[in-house]
Design an enzyme around this catalytic site. Structure first.
Site: not given
Lengths: 300, 231
Positions: B90, B121, B150, B176, B212, B214
């Site tokens: 976040e 992100c 965002r 995400i 992402h 990862e």
């Protein structure tokens, strides 16, 4: 340059929970409280009409919150917004998905709508978090599609002992599975039977030594030290329900719990943030809660 | 499982404090995974998807150290890392914790000084010159010459796994509640788009990604980071 895209996959559902790790998720009942939580550094808020302490005090059937309230909170903040549906109440879940909440908590804090079945969470695009008191319960929820697990604790009590028990139990049972995997893998079949969970999932946990989803703690966390203790016990993050907005200085307490959760292994930081916070929520000892009113016993 | 199985003995050298978060087995023993001769990557470990980046980096043979305090980044002996990863999480929380723990300025200075950096992100949001829709009081390091928005692709029900063509090759990645890049500065190269949206950029040794890689264990971006660190 884009070709194929898929929403609602297990990876995407579990992925949001992965991004919440190390953070604090706070119960809020108004847009103003949601803004205070965001300002304090919450990674997400849980939108609901009454915090668990009030549900406990006022009694009656507790249900999904008014869509107006949830929409107002979604409007108020930029961080993820979660909301609670009753255990087994798949239509409340459909409504929450329609409202575009970021996570649904199928929660024992509300009155169950089905005393046999939980929601089939695979049927949804929105991810679910579910409570658990032990590993078998956690694995049954994951089998139904939960993308995140939290301890149940005893919500609205301000007494962290049940959360401690659930987290220790889940981690101990995982360690036992891991030991069995190394010493006597053929015993995993009966372990799966005893856990009342699918063998493949039991075997995955035994091999990796962890749940395939994020494990948060919830239920009774009221102080920065409570939150840090949960993290030292191996939680991935913390839900704080009644503990913040039932205390004397919610903004300061919220910020303090965020810092203590991030610096969970630094007693100097935890001491510093614990100074002058004002009154913690009064709370009730779990032992004084008559058995029929213990929320942790809801769910099967 | 009615009998109590013996718990495995703690590994030697394990720190006295409990806690498994941020600590896959490789890091549990010493707090960092040090491999002689390997590039040492500092992963910002205040909140978010730290473990997944760590696994990708260790899989590529890198050393990993977790950045939680200013002294993790630099000491009297100078910089302690060859490269940086700013993970997802976040962004408003990570920004707040950076300032609380005194890491904001040291981290900004290290990235600005040219330490190769990968931000994913929230990490991209953190690098950006301007955040168009910050949470109240939210700041960014301002080192990457882009403006970002965002949650630009919608709420979690719109989060998706996406096959992406990038200048570093094709990759299946996860968006995400992802940000997008809405302005690209003159020295910034676009390395990935999703439809019309810019979702990957490079400026010098900085890589900023909306998504992402990862989570899906796609390594080309981490490989590029390690290549930059080896130069």
């Amino acid at each position: 340059m884009t070709t194929n895209q898929t929403t609602g996959t297990p990876l995407v559902k579990r992925g949001l929970a992965d991004m919440l790790k190390g953070g604090v998720i706070m119960d809020v009942v108004t847009p103003e409280q949601a803004r205070i939580a965001e300002d304090a550094g919450a990674v997400a808020v849980m939108a609901l009409e009454r915090v668990p302490a009030d549900i406990r005090a006022q009694g009656g059937v507790a249900r999904m919150s008014d869509p107006d309230l949830i929409a107002g909170i979604i409007e108020a903040v930029s961080i993820p917004v979660m909301a609670k549906a009753r255990i087994g109440h798949f239509v409340e879940a459909q409504v929450l998905q329609h409202l575009k909440v970021d996570y649904i908590d199928e929660s024992e804090v509300l009155s169950p709508a089905d005393y046999v079945n939980h929601i089939d969470k695979h049927a949804f695009t929105v991810p679910f978090v579910c409570g658990a008191t032990n590993l078998g319960e956690a694995l049954r929820r994951i089998t139904e599609g939960a993308a995140m697990i939290r301890s149940k604790g005893e919500a609205g009590s301000g007494d962290v002992s049940e959360a401690t028990k659930h987290l220790r139990t889940i981690r101990r049972e995982i360690a036992q599975l891991q030991a069995t995997w190394h010493s006597d893998p053929e015993e995993l079949y009966v372990a799966a039977k005893n856990l009342q969970a699918p063998y493949e999932l039991v075997r995955e946990v035994a091999e990796t030594g962890q749940l395939p989803v994020v494990l948060f703690v919830a239920g009774g966390v009221a102080t920065p030290a409570d939150a840090a203790m949960m993290m030292q016990l191996g939680a991935d993050g913390v839900f704080v329900g009644s503990g913040i907005f039932k205390s004397g200085n919610p903004a300061a307490r919220a910020a303090a719990i965020v810092k203590a959760t991030a610096a969970f292994n630094d007693p100097a930081v935890i001491a510093e943030v614990s100074r002058g916070l004002g009154e913690a929520m009064v709370g009730i000892n779990v032992a004084d809660v008559p058995a029929p009113h213990r929320l942790a016993e809801r769910g099967w | 499982m009615t009998t109590v199985a013996e718990r495995p003995a703690p590994a030697a050298g394990r720190p006295p404090v409990k806690g498994s978060i941020w600590t896959p087995d490789a890091l549990a023993a010493s707090g960092s995974a040090v491999r002689p001769g390997a590039p040492r990557v500092g992963v910002l470990a205040l909140q978010g998807g730290v473990r997944e980046h760590t696994e990708v980096l260790l899989g590529l043979g890198a050393s990993v150290a977790y950045l939680r305090r200013p002294e993790d980044l630099a000491g009297p002996d100078g910089l302690r890392v060859d490269a940086l990863v700013l993970p997802g999480g976040e962004s408003s929380t990570i920004d707040r914790l950076l300032r609380v723990f005194g890491l904001f300025e040291p981290l900004r200075d290290a990235v600005a000084a040219g330490v190769p950096t990968l931000g994913t992100c929230a990490g991209l949001v953190l690098l950006a010159r301007t955040v168009l829709d910050p949470a109240p009081g939210q700041r960014s390091l301002g080192v990457l010459d882009v403006d970002v928005r965002r949650n630009a692709f919608g709420s979690q029900v719109d989060s998706a796994e996406v096959d992406l063509d990038t200048t570093l090759g094709p990759a299946r990645v996860a968006f995400i509640r992802a940000p997008r890049v809405e302005r690209v500065g003159p020295g910034v190269e676009v390395i990935a788009r999703r439809g019309d949206a810019v979702v990957g950029v490079r400026q010098g040794t900085m890589l900023g990604l909306s998504f992402h890689p990862e989570l899906t264990r796609e390594a080309p971006f981490h490989r590029a980071l390690l290549a930059a660190a080896a130069r």
